[in-house]
Write a protein that holds these residues in place. Structure first.
Motif, mmCIF file in Angstrom:
data_model
loop_
_atom_site.group_PDB
_atom_site.id
_atom_site.type_symbol
_atom_site.label_atom_id
_atom_site.label_comp_id
_atom_site.label_asym_id
_atom_site.label_seq_id
_atom_site.Cartn_x
_atom_site.Cartn_y
_atom_site.Cartn_z
ATOM 1 N N SER A 82 39.775 -60.569 37.030
ATOM 2 C CA SER A 82 39.204 -60.343 38.360
ATOM 3 C C SER A 82 37.696 -60.538 38.362
ATOM 4 O O SER A 82 37.129 -61.115 39.294
ATOM 5 N N ALA A 83 37.051 -60.055 37.290
ATOM 6 C CA ALA A 83 35.593 -60.081 37.245
ATOM 7 C C ALA A 83 35.026 -61.467 36.980
ATOM 8 O O ALA A 83 33.852 -61.721 37.281
ATOM 9 N N ILE A 84 35.831 -62.388 36.428
ATOM 10 C CA ILE A 84 35.340 -63.763 36.235
ATOM 11 C C ILE A 84 35.934 -64.709 37.285
ATOM 12 O O ILE A 84 35.700 -65.906 37.235
ATOM 13 N N PHE A 85 36.719 -64.129 38.211
ATOM 14 C CA PHE A 85 37.303 -64.886 39.326
ATOM 15 C C PHE A 85 38.221 -66.004 38.844
ATOM 16 O O PHE A 85 38.279 -67.074 39.452
ATOM 17 N N GLU A 86 38.932 -65.750 37.762
ATOM 18 C CA GLU A 86 39.857 -66.730 37.204
ATOM 19 C C GLU A 86 41.186 -66.050 36.875
ATOM 20 O O GLU A 86 41.215 -64.852 36.615
ATOM 21 N N PRO A 87 42.313 -66.777 36.863
ATOM 22 C CA PRO A 87 42.416 -68.211 37.164
ATOM 23 C C PRO A 87 42.179 -68.545 38.633
ATOM 24 O O PRO A 87 41.878 -69.677 38.966
ATOM 25 N N VAL A 88 42.324 -67.523 39.514
ATOM 26 C CA VAL A 88 41.891 -67.654 40.908
ATOM 27 C C VAL A 88 41.211 -66.346 41.280
ATOM 28 O O VAL A 88 41.531 -65.287 40.725
#
Length: 441
Positions: A82-88
């Motif tokens: 969530s904190a790196i906005f991945e994979p979405v």
């Protein structure tokens, strides 16, 4: 300090908590939609830059929900995602969920409160909640299911609308307060502290379903089980389930410090990844690495593994399929090194092996896991705690794989060691045995 928080910290009775108003705002670890592009073109996506701790508004609760005053929580890898906005970016999950009904629409906000583990005290129940009451000490399970969906009643994890709380929903556990469905609640083990109890639900129950439950590998006495990441959040519980079930846990770790911890947790064989040529996230040459791994296991236990406990993903999956014995099972619940796996299918079909996909745990599996924890038969994976104000540092530890076991986060609890209501059981289990990774000397 507002009245509800003051009453919780003072140990107020349930009747008093029920009569107090909920705070209009509360402190929570969250990410912001405005930060979605923060890491574009950045090699090191440092979660300390995106995880915020600050005030967010308290939502209205639905009839089947509760508000829990969170005493402690824990870091799971989904918080890193969530904190790196991945994979979405997880805001996409919230927008999709918001289309269902007005209660779901509450989750679509410009901030996302994270956290898929929690231990705390119920302070408010919705009008439809029957089994839980203000003042109850609980832990929060991760599976967020729709009770009106038929598949849910066969297996909560097969419902098409099943979600991971605090990852695919808002109002998660890394906060002073959390909103959860009543169907997520489990009684807190009375001999554990808040932080010891908080880190168990997601990882312990996931490992239980993968190995013990009737939808997983269904290990039996004498089974040799290869456990990747044997000192990680999942692996710590996997090793215990295998050992308690009469199996032979074989742990793969990275480095001598983790090797010592794996032995402490009961792994009969411990293998360093470097010994088999797996030094990072890039897949090794599968056949050669698999042969090296197989030789080590056979030299120690005399046979190939019946089961491989797999969650590392791209870097290990091909080796897992290769090394498991003829007719054996690879059970997988994740892919922390990448989702696209490559394996030689000849070793799967010609040797009659199985791959089982597993995800989370349904409520019955959560209860069974929680019962074992309450009996003292499964030890907590807690290794270190951080205050909520330092949640970025806690998540960074997990992101960089510098941790052992589970990283706890103190929320409303102002210090470790609080929350024990059965000191006699705690004494019988043994202080050092309850959280073995906290006592490594």
């Amino acid at each position: 300090m507002e009245a509800m928080t003051e009453a919780v910290l003072a140990g107020a009775a349930g009747e008093e908590l029920a009569a107090l108003p909920l705070p209009a705002h509360y402190t929570a670890a969250h990410v912001r939609a405005d930060d979605i592009g923060l890491f574009e073109g950045v090699a090191d996506k440092d979660v300390r830059k995106s995880l915020r701790v600050g005030e967010v508004p308290m939502p209205e609760i639905a009839p089947d929900e509760v508000v829990v005053a969170v005493m402690a929580s824990g870091i799971n890898y989904n918080t890193v995602w969530s904190a790196i906005f991945e994979p979405v970016p997880t805001f996409a999950f919230l927008r999709h969920y918001a289309r269902q009904d007005p209660w779901s629409a509450r989750h679509d906000l410009p901030h996302h409160v994270l956290g898929s583990d929690a231990a705390g005290i119920v302070v408010r129940t919705g009008s439809g909640v029957r089994r839980w009451h203000p003042g109850d000490h609980v832990v929060v399970a991760t599976a967020y299911v729709d009770a009106e969906e038929p598949a849910t009643h066969g297996d909560g994890m097969l419902g098409s609308d099943q979600r991971a709380w605090g990852f695919e929903t808002n109002f998660g556990g890394l906060a002073h307060y959390a909103v959860a469905r009543a169907s997520q609640l489990l009684p807190k083990a009375p001999h554990l502290t808040w932080e010891e109890a908080a880190v168990n639900p997601l990882c312990a129950a996931t490992a239980y379903r993968m190995l013990v439950g009737d939808r997983g590998a269904r290990i039996k006495q004498g089974d040799v089980v290869l456990i990747w990441g044997a000192t990680g959040g999942l692996g710590v519980y996997a090793a215990q389930f295998v050992r308690n079930g009469g199996g032979i846990p074989v742990g793969v770790v990275s480095g001598p410090r983790k090797a010592e911890a794996a032995r402490r947790l009961g792994c009969e064989v411990v293998i360093d990844r470097q010994e088999i040529g797996l030094g990072g996230d890039t897949p090794a040459e599968v056949v050669e690495a698999g042969k090296r791994l197989g030789r080590i296991i056979r030299s120690q236990v005399g046979e190939d593994p019946h089961v491989v406990f797999e969650h590392v993903g791209r870097a290990t999956f091909g080796v897992s399929v290769f090394v498991v014995r003829r007719g054996g099972t690879v059970v997988t619940c994740g892919s922390s090194t990448g989702y696209r796996h490559e394996f030689d299918n000849r070793y799967l079909w010609m040797r009659l092996k199985r791959i089982i996909g597993s995800h989370g745990a349904n409520l019955q599996e959560q209860w069974e896991t929680n019962r074992l924890i309450g009996l003292g038969a499964i030890r907590t994976a807690l290794s270190v705690t951080y205050p909520l104000a330092e949640v970025g540092e806690a998540a960074r530890l997990v992101q960089a794989n510098r941790h052992i076991g589970k990283v706890g986060v103190l929320c409303l609890a102002d210090r470790p060691g609080l929350g024990v209501t059965d000191p006699a059981l705690r004494e019988r289990v043994g202080e050092r045995e309850i959280a073995p990774l906290m006592h490594r000397d």
